[in-house]
Scaffold this motif. Structure first.
Motif, PDB file in Angstrom:
ATOM      1  N   PRO A 130       0.889  -1.201  -0.220  1.00  0.00           N
ATOM      2  CA  PRO A 130       0.164   0.003   0.103  1.00  0.00           C
ATOM      3  C   PRO A 130       0.548   1.466  -0.073  1.00  0.00           C
ATOM      4  CG  PRO A 130      -0.567  -1.413   1.629  1.00  0.00           C
ATOM      5  CD  PRO A 130       0.400  -1.836   0.799  1.00  0.00           C
ATOM      6  N   VAL A 131       2.164   1.415   0.913  1.00  0.00           N
ATOM      7  CA  VAL A 131       2.552   2.884   0.606  1.00  0.00           C
ATOM      8  C   VAL A 131       3.097   2.840  -0.347  1.00  0.00           C
ATOM      9  CG1 VAL A 131       4.691   3.759   1.362  1.00  0.00           C
ATOM     10  CG2 VAL A 131       3.405   2.064   2.852  1.00  0.00           C
ATOM     11  N   ILE A 132       4.080   1.679  -1.313  1.00  0.00           N
ATOM     12  CA  ILE A 132       4.443   2.226  -2.739  1.00  0.00           C
ATOM     13  C   ILE A 132       3.495   2.595  -4.048  1.00  0.00           C
ATOM     14  CG2 ILE A 132       5.233   0.845  -4.852  1.00  0.00           C
ATOM     15  CD1 ILE A 132       7.715   1.676  -2.146  1.00  0.00           C
ATOM     16  N   THR A 156       9.302  -2.807  -3.643  1.00  0.00           N
ATOM     17  CA  THR A 156       8.697  -3.259  -2.911  1.00  0.00           C
ATOM     18  C   THR A 156       9.313  -4.374  -2.833  1.00  0.00           C
ATOM     19  OG1 THR A 156       6.800  -2.569  -3.403  1.00  0.00           O
ATOM     20  CG2 THR A 156       6.597  -4.369  -1.999  1.00  0.00           C
ATOM     21  N   ALA A 157       9.194  -5.306  -3.434  1.00  0.00           N
ATOM     22  CA  ALA A 157      10.597  -6.573  -3.258  1.00  0.00           C
ATOM     23  C   ALA A 157      11.854  -6.088  -3.180  1.00  0.00           C
ATOM     24  CB  ALA A 157      10.583  -7.464  -4.748  1.00  0.00           C
ATOM     25  N   SER A 158      12.524  -5.676  -3.553  1.00  0.00           N
ATOM     26  CA  SER A 158      13.598  -5.361  -3.264  1.00  0.00           C
ATOM     27  C   SER A 158      14.198  -4.363  -1.695  1.00  0.00           C
ATOM     28  CB  SER A 158      14.657  -3.388  -4.286  1.00  0.00           C
ATOM     29  OG  SER A 158      14.746  -4.084  -5.056  1.00  0.00           O
ATOM     30  N   LEU A 159      12.577  -3.415  -1.375  1.00  0.00           N
ATOM     31  CA  LEU A 159      12.839  -2.935   0.229  1.00  0.00           C
ATOM     32  C   LEU A 159      12.725  -4.039   1.251  1.00  0.00           C
ATOM     33  CD1 LEU A 159      10.133   0.103  -0.078  1.00  0.00           C
ATOM     34  CD2 LEU A 159      13.298  -0.078   0.214  1.00  0.00           C
ATOM     35  N   LEU A 160      11.770  -5.020   0.975  1.00  0.00           N
ATOM     36  CA  LEU A 160      11.447  -6.108   1.693  1.00  0.00           C
ATOM     37  C   LEU A 160      12.707  -7.017   1.739  1.00  0.00           C
ATOM     38  CD1 LEU A 160       9.302  -7.739   3.521  1.00  0.00           C
ATOM     39  CD2 LEU A 160       8.558  -8.725   1.127  1.00  0.00           C
ATOM     40  N   LEU A 161      13.598  -7.586   1.101  1.00  0.00           N
ATOM     41  CA  LEU A 161      14.561  -8.004   0.466  1.00  0.00           C
ATOM     42  C   LEU A 161      15.417  -7.505   1.262  1.00  0.00           C
ATOM     43  CD1 LEU A 161      15.134 -10.328  -2.740  1.00  0.00           C
ATOM     44  CD2 LEU A 161      14.371 -11.173  -0.604  1.00  0.00           C
ATOM     45  N   GLY A 162      16.009  -6.124   1.179  1.00  0.00           N
ATOM     46  CA  GLY A 162      17.227  -5.129   2.321  1.00  0.00           C
ATOM     47  C   GLY A 162      16.964  -5.036   3.991  1.00  0.00           C
ATOM     48  N   MET A 163      15.253  -6.075   3.877  1.00  0.00           N
ATOM     49  CA  MET A 163      15.176  -5.889   5.435  1.00  0.00           C
ATOM     50  C   MET A 163      15.374  -7.468   5.841  1.00  0.00           C
ATOM     51  SD  MET A 163      11.112  -3.942   5.598  1.00  0.00           S
ATOM     52  CE  MET A 163      11.044  -5.126   7.182  1.00  0.00           C
ATOM     53  N   MET A 164      15.299  -8.329   4.855  1.00  0.00           N
ATOM     54  CA  MET A 164      15.937  -9.500   5.338  1.00  0.00           C
ATOM     55  C   MET A 164      16.861  -9.872   5.420  1.00  0.00           C
ATOM     56  SD  MET A 164      12.498 -11.423   3.208  1.00  0.00           S
ATOM     57  CE  MET A 164      13.132 -13.128   3.582  1.00  0.00           C
ATOM     58  N   GLU A 225      15.428 -16.303  -2.277  1.00  0.00           N
ATOM     59  CA  GLU A 225      14.787 -15.665  -1.756  1.00  0.00           C
ATOM     60  C   GLU A 225      13.688 -16.550  -2.429  1.00  0.00           C
ATOM     61  OE1 GLU A 225      11.734 -16.507   0.803  1.00  0.00           O
ATOM     62  OE2 GLU A 225      13.954 -15.448   1.779  1.00  0.00           O
ATOM     63  N   THR A 226      12.811 -16.793  -1.969  1.00  0.00           N
ATOM     64  CA  THR A 226      10.927 -17.496  -2.782  1.00  0.00           C
ATOM     65  C   THR A 226       9.979 -17.014  -2.278  1.00  0.00           C
ATOM     66  OG1 THR A 226      12.405 -19.388  -3.389  1.00  0.00           O
ATOM     67  CG2 THR A 226       9.772 -18.695  -4.077  1.00  0.00           C
ATOM     68  N   MET A 227       9.485 -17.030  -2.054  1.00  0.00           N
ATOM     69  CA  MET A 227       8.173 -16.624  -0.263  1.00  0.00           C
ATOM     70  C   MET A 227       7.749 -15.312  -0.425  1.00  0.00           C
ATOM     71  SD  MET A 227       5.697 -18.252  -0.062  1.00  0.00           S
ATOM     72  CE  MET A 227       6.000 -19.428  -0.335  1.00  0.00           C
ATOM     73  N   ALA A 228       8.694 -14.294  -0.017  1.00  0.00           N
ATOM     74  CA  ALA A 228       8.178 -13.658   0.888  1.00  0.00           C
ATOM     75  C   ALA A 228       8.379 -12.288  -1.442  1.00  0.00           C
ATOM     76  CB  ALA A 228       9.056 -12.813   1.086  1.00  0.00           C
ATOM     77  N   VAL A 229       9.108 -12.639  -1.761  1.00  0.00           N
ATOM     78  CA  VAL A 229       9.426 -12.148  -3.608  1.00  0.00           C
ATOM     79  C   VAL A 229       7.902 -12.006  -3.928  1.00  0.00           C
ATOM     80  CG1 VAL A 229      10.738 -12.631  -5.563  1.00  0.00           C
ATOM     81  CG2 VAL A 229      11.965 -12.602  -3.189  1.00  0.00           C
ATOM     82  N   ILE A 230       7.329 -13.854  -4.135  1.00  0.00           N
ATOM     83  CA  ILE A 230       6.698 -14.182  -4.489  1.00  0.00           C
ATOM     84  C   ILE A 230       5.095 -12.952  -4.731  1.00  0.00           C
ATOM     85  CG2 ILE A 230       4.005 -15.788  -4.980  1.00  0.00           C
ATOM     86  CD1 ILE A 230       6.551 -17.938  -5.056  1.00  0.00           C
ATOM     87  N   MET A 231       5.335 -12.576  -3.089  1.00  0.00           N
ATOM     88  CA  MET A 231       3.872 -12.342  -2.427  1.00  0.00           C
ATOM     89  C   MET A 231       3.752 -10.325  -2.328  1.00  0.00           C
ATOM     90  SD  MET A 231       3.638 -14.152   1.157  1.00  0.00           S
ATOM     91  CE  MET A 231       2.394 -13.491   1.651  1.00  0.00           C
ATOM     92  N   VAL A 232       4.581 -10.243  -3.312  1.00  0.00           N
ATOM     93  CA  VAL A 232       4.965  -8.411  -3.024  1.00  0.00           C
ATOM     94  C   VAL A 232       5.385  -8.250  -4.314  1.00  0.00           C
ATOM     95  CG1 VAL A 232       5.595  -8.495  -0.839  1.00  0.00           C
ATOM     96  CG2 VAL A 232       7.101  -8.759  -2.155  1.00  0.00           C
ATOM     97  N   ALA A 233       5.977  -9.157  -5.069  1.00  0.00           N
ATOM     98  CA  ALA A 233       6.542  -8.682  -6.587  1.00  0.00           C
ATOM     99  C   ALA A 233       5.890  -8.749  -7.495  1.00  0.00           C
ATOM    100  CB  ALA A 233       7.922  -9.896  -7.352  1.00  0.00           C
TER     101      ALA A 233
END
Length: 297
Positions: A130-132, A156-164, A225-233
């Motif tokens: 939602p933020v993006i 979004t995927a880059s930000l999330l993976l950066g956190m992970m 990484e797979t699952m998190a990327v699938i959900m936001v990419a």
């Protein structure tokens, strides 16, 4: 004495078997991937498979260039986000952090490493997407971009993976910094260097191999990484068209379609795994070469 010698021989055998099991596991993975993936590449054509821009299994068209580029872009974005924050956080924890907050901060970073990928994915889906999306709408209203996107995007995927990748980089880098002898810092300060200059000009270069190892481990997690990327990419099998557009990575491509793939389609997905495996090998080889050169300097 005989009992002690027998015990040493027995433990040596146990350690040898454990080492052989590790090597055997890697060898079996390599044999499975290459035995099933390389024939598929030959049938499709190495050039068409690696440089093709269309992925249409129903039409027997298998080109993974969009997924390769998507994986590289998302991983590069994660590096830009995660590496500076991770390294600076480790410097803070090693040389600036007050004792009262060190333990809570250390526990928090370790907790990040234990959170399942799907939880990160839910966080990205509920918070980051939602933020993006709103960010894209703001840019569109300002005339910066033509399309705002729906929030599921490369950014979004880059930000999330950066956190992970933060806990991996922080943990390894902090250990490397603390392993540098205190005489390095004391000598730099004695020669007139400030606290910050001693850390960034003496301590960090001395711990370079450990810092690089932490970054490489973080990159390995990001690219695999797979699952998190699938959900936001967004997971569109097309060439990346911008930060606010959806992408599909190599890992996501395998997971999304492996459940119903058959025949050549299944083998093409295994061949995608071969490409990903080769990427990791090249990355590790480059890091080993870099460390070898730094040792000789």
């Amino acid at each position: 004495m005989k009992s002690k010698a027998w015990t040493e021989k027995f433990m040596r055998g146990v350690f040898f078997i454990a080492a052989c099991a590790s090597v055997l596991a890697v060898a079996l993975i390599c044999v499975f991937l290459f035995a099933n993936g390389v024939p598929a590449m030959k049938e499709i054509g190495f050039g068409k498979f690696l440089s093709g821009e269309m992925w249409k299994p129903k039409n027997n068209i298998y080109g993974i260039l969009p997924m390769i580029v998507g994986s590289l872009y998302v991983t590069a974005g994660a590096i830009i986000v995660g590496v500076p924050i991770g390294v600076l956080t480790s410097v803070f924890m090693a040389y600036y952090c007050p004792k009262q907050i060190y333990k809570p901060l250390k526990s928090a970073t370790e907790l990040l490493a234990g959170i399942p990928s799907v939880i990160y994915g839910f966080f990205g889906l509920v918070v980051l997407v939602p933020v993006i999306r709103e960010f894209g709408r703001t840019l569109k209203s300002a005339g910066v971009v033509k399309s705002a996107g729906n929030g599921s995007s490369m950014l979004t995927a880059s930000l999330l993976l950066g956190m992970m990748i933060l806990p991996t980089i922080i943990g390894v880098t902090e250990s490397a910094l603390r392993a540098v002898p205190s005489q390095y810092y004391e000598g730099a300060v004695a020669l007139g260097a400030t606290h910050e200059r001693a850390i960034f000009r003496v301590i960090l270069p001395a711990a370079k191999s450990g810092v690089v190892a932490g970054i490489v481990l973080g990159i390995g997690r990001a690219i695999g990484e797979t699952m998190a990327v699938i959900m936001v990419a967004g997971n569109q099998a097309r060439m990346p068209a911008g930060l606010l557009k959806g992408v599909r990575t190599l890992t996501a491509n395998i997971v999304i379609e492996m459940g119903y793939a058959t025949d050549l389609h299944r083998e093409a997905l295994i061949a995608t795994g071969v490409v990903l495996f080769v990427f990791i090998l090249i990355l590790n080889f480059c890091v080993a070469l870099l460390n070898r050169r730094s040792d000789h300097e």
